[in-house]
Scaffold this active site. Structure first.
Site, PDB file in Angstrom:
ATOM      1  N   GLY A  61      49.154  48.615  35.914  1.00  0.00           N
ATOM      2  CA  GLY A  61      50.195  47.607  35.996  1.00  0.00           C
ATOM      3  C   GLY A  61      50.233  46.972  37.373  1.00  0.00           C
ATOM      4  O   GLY A  61      49.878  47.610  38.367  1.00  0.00           O
ATOM      5  N   SER A  62      50.669  45.716  37.440  1.00  0.00           N
ATOM      6  CA  SER A  62      50.862  45.068  38.736  1.00  0.00           C
ATOM      7  C   SER A  62      52.183  45.528  39.345  1.00  0.00           C
ATOM      8  O   SER A  62      52.934  46.292  38.737  1.00  0.00           O
ATOM      9  CB  SER A  62      50.848  43.551  38.566  1.00  0.00           C
ATOM     10  OG  SER A  62      49.559  43.119  38.204  1.00  0.00           O
ATOM     11  N   GLY A  63      52.447  45.072  40.563  1.00  0.00           N
ATOM     12  CA  GLY A  63      53.657  45.479  41.259  1.00  0.00           C
ATOM     13  C   GLY A  63      53.389  46.561  42.293  1.00  0.00           C
ATOM     14  O   GLY A  63      54.318  47.017  42.962  1.00  0.00           O
ATOM     15  N   HIS A  64      52.120  46.980  42.415  1.00  0.00           N
ATOM     16  CA  HIS A  64      51.746  48.030  43.370  1.00  0.00           C
ATOM     17  C   HIS A  64      50.852  47.480  44.485  1.00  0.00           C
ATOM     18  O   HIS A  64      50.140  48.238  45.145  1.00  0.00           O
ATOM     19  CB  HIS A  64      51.021  49.161  42.646  1.00  0.00           C
ATOM     20  CG  HIS A  64      51.741  49.681  41.456  1.00  0.00           C
ATOM     21  ND1 HIS A  64      52.997  50.224  41.538  1.00  0.00           N
ATOM     22  CD2 HIS A  64      51.389  49.719  40.144  1.00  0.00           C
ATOM     23  CE1 HIS A  64      53.391  50.586  40.319  1.00  0.00           C
ATOM     24  NE2 HIS A  64      52.442  50.285  39.461  1.00  0.00           N
ATOM     25  N   LYS A 112      44.603  55.943  37.167  1.00  0.00           N
ATOM     26  CA  LYS A 112      45.819  56.686  37.507  1.00  0.00           C
ATOM     27  C   LYS A 112      46.370  57.312  36.225  1.00  0.00           C
ATOM     28  O   LYS A 112      46.402  56.668  35.173  1.00  0.00           O
ATOM     29  CB  LYS A 112      46.868  55.744  38.119  1.00  0.00           C
ATOM     30  CG  LYS A 112      46.416  55.102  39.429  1.00  0.00           C
ATOM     31  CD  LYS A 112      47.552  54.423  40.184  1.00  0.00           C
ATOM     32  CE  LYS A 112      48.248  53.315  39.417  1.00  0.00           C
ATOM     33  NZ  LYS A 112      47.333  52.187  39.052  1.00  0.00           N
ATOM     34  N   ASP A 117      47.444  53.543  30.638  1.00  0.00           N
ATOM     35  CA  ASP A 117      46.194  53.292  31.373  1.00  0.00           C
ATOM     36  C   ASP A 117      45.075  54.187  30.849  1.00  0.00           C
ATOM     37  O   ASP A 117      43.944  53.733  30.640  1.00  0.00           O
ATOM     38  CB  ASP A 117      46.374  53.579  32.872  1.00  0.00           C
ATOM     39  CG  ASP A 117      47.307  52.590  33.563  1.00  0.00           C
ATOM     40  OD1 ASP A 117      47.868  51.704  32.880  1.00  0.00           O
ATOM     41  OD2 ASP A 117      47.475  52.706  34.791  1.00  0.00           O
ATOM     42  N   HIS A 226      56.759  53.818  39.777  1.00  0.00           N
ATOM     43  CA  HIS A 226      57.578  52.882  39.005  1.00  0.00           C
ATOM     44  C   HIS A 226      59.040  53.267  39.118  1.00  0.00           C
ATOM     45  O   HIS A 226      59.860  52.887  38.300  1.00  0.00           O
ATOM     46  CB  HIS A 226      57.172  52.894  37.533  1.00  0.00           C
ATOM     47  CG  HIS A 226      55.718  52.767  37.319  1.00  0.00           C
ATOM     48  ND1 HIS A 226      54.885  53.848  37.276  1.00  0.00           N
ATOM     49  CD2 HIS A 226      54.936  51.676  37.195  1.00  0.00           C
ATOM     50  CE1 HIS A 226      53.630  53.427  37.110  1.00  0.00           C
ATOM     51  NE2 HIS A 226      53.643  52.120  37.059  1.00  0.00           N
TER      52      HIS A 226
END
Lengths: 340, 340
Positions: A61-64, A112, A117, A226
């Site tokens: 996921g994005s945001g990292h 991860k 994922d 998250h």
């Protein structure tokens, strides 16, 4: 114009375009390093595929950010597969990336440990194998906070991912075999441990709302990236107390031999400034030495984040001479760059 | 334990020890790069003084990390003089730094245009001259937002400071004369322009209170790096609208020749994550090209910050071949590192 957008403290356009526009901006800033394949929503090393080189792919996921796109380039990842914010990428992205970077020496997926994922990378690996590409996967699960979690069976994969990408990437760059590169990545996962705390929630752009409620003066101990709840909610401690918690959690689980050399990675979650991360590093450095470990390498900054969350994590990796040399090897990506 | 501390979302110990402890932590993380002179509260390049090399010093209030301590090292600054948070350092610090790094070829003070910094650096330079050290100063005043401000006569010194330290540092490192290094630093200031916006206040540790009130959904347009008010308060715009404002403000003032090569520095104020900075870079890159400028170099990240403030600034520097080569030259500091 979405009203929710304008109510957040974010520099964005439409919330549903944030990831695509951010990837395009990253690619525009480092055209010599990587290219953005818009159709497949993947970032690929500019000179991919590199013939005869083992290729490394990660994603999630994005945001990292800068994980993973900021780590694509010479000496690190060959491609990154970004999903929407906090959402797994789909197998088609991973398959497209695998085909784009396959140089004939095999492809490694660094995953991860989050259920989505893991499943999606597995599907992509199976499809790639059907097309004759040799794919191996390493699932990173370095977070000692919880044994199972909201989104995982087993431990979560967090900070050691950055170290695995750097060290595995260096081994691949110098021409190591698939087995050798796999061995180093597995070693990073086996000898790396992480633990994080949050001082605030973050606000995903799509919802415009905090993902959890954390009043000023409290901290969430043992978070994932998250904001998943961890071990407990506690009154906010001092930096010294936070360092105590982190170092105890990580070193007791790692159980490194006294006198070991380690890499200490003090990571900001996105909204905690360097003034505090430097200070926290100082506290952690002292405690690692007191525990008989020597931090001969370190990384201090915000490299695996949770949007603008305030907080930090510690990753400790037990080093040997080979891992140290691979850490020191040249790297040229948007977010990590030295040597060469 | 100060109650105010524990109410903030900060990883610190006692508020009055934040700067000292952060400097110690930075020094512990890069012992090969710099040393922390505790008595004088200065950070000095590990191999200082470098005989025969022009030495560069900067300094100012803390809270803008990695500026300036993160820029001490080979190819950039010889020393940094950090004051308390948002408070000018004192002349004794600057004098001690000047003496510590003087290699006999002259010392340059790079001073952001804030009244306290300018006065104190001037006093230190006079004292150093009395002791026989040749000192020159360049006052950086690149912020086009306001002509005079709360803390300055004339324009404020912001993002161009980072570029002046890198480019001047590279010239000094290769052995350029005092006059030559001075010339490059002055050129960066003459050909650099900046403009910033804030989406939130920050909270200095000593007070525990925001320095201004900025409701969600509004932005402060034309801020300085202490959250000084700028041109106006406005409803929070989209990234595209923010890029319009920044690029128009900077390019209209710079008035570069059409077709010029530029360096575009998209800087986060501390609390804005890379996801957004990459996105903003994409918007700015397009607008610079539309304005006839070619961003052949860039820097995207949080390098001159205001604690955990949300927001960003744009600095545009008109490049020529010499400045470009100096920008590309090797640098090894905590916060900027490449080549060599």
């Amino acid at each position: 114009m979405a009203t929710a957008t304008r109510r957040m403290r974010k520099i964005i356009n439409e919330p549903d375009q944030v990831v695509k526009e951010s990837l395009a901006g990253l690619a525009a800033s480092v055209p010599d390093v990587l290219r953005y394949d818009v159709a497949n929503q993947i970032l690929v090393r500019a000179d991919a595929p590199v013939k005869g080189k083992v290729a490394l792919i990660s994603g999630g996921g994005s945001g990292h950010e800068p994980l993973h796109g900021g780590f694509v380039g010479v000496g690190m990842l060959d491609a990154a597969c970004p999903g929407e914010v906090f959402t797994s990428p789909v197998p088609d992205q991973m398959l497209a990336a695998t085909k784009a970077v396959n140089g004939g020496a095999g492809v490694i997926h660094i995953v991860k440990n989050y259920t989505g994922d893991v499943l999606n990378f597995k599907m992509a690996a199976d499809e790639a194998a059907d097309e004759g590409i040799k794919v191996e996967a390493v699932v990173i699960d370095d977070d000692v906070a919880v044994q199972d979690s909201l989104y995982t069976a087993g431990r979560r994969g967090v900070g050691a991912t950055v170290l695995a990408e750097k060290i595995g990437g260096a081994a691949a760059e110098r021409g190591d075999s698939l087995e050798a590169v796999l061995g180093f990545i597995r070693q990073v996962n086996a000898r790396g441990r992480s633990f994080g705390i949050a001082l605030s929630s973050c606000i995903p752009p799509a919802s415009g709302n905090p993902i959890f409620d954390l009043p000023e003066g409290e901290m969430e101990v043992g978070i994932g990236i998250h904001g998943e709840p961890g071990r407990r909610r506690a009154p906010l401690g001092s930096a010294a107390e936070i360092a105590d918690i982190m170092v105890e959690a990580v070193t007791s689980d790692l159980a490194a031999k006294a006198g070991s050399n380690v890499l200490a990675f003090v990571n900001g979650m996105g909204g905690t400034p360097l003034l505090e991360l430097y200070l926290l590093y100082g506290e952690i450095d002292k405690r690692l030495r007191a525990a008989g470990l020597t931090p001969v390498r370190n990384l201090v900054g915000s490299y695996i984040t949770s949007l603008e969350m305030a907080g930090a994590s510690l990753t400790v990796l037990e080093l040997d001479d080979q891992l140290t040399a691979l850490w020191d090897a040249p790297v040229h990506t948007a977010a990590l760059r030295w040597g060469g």
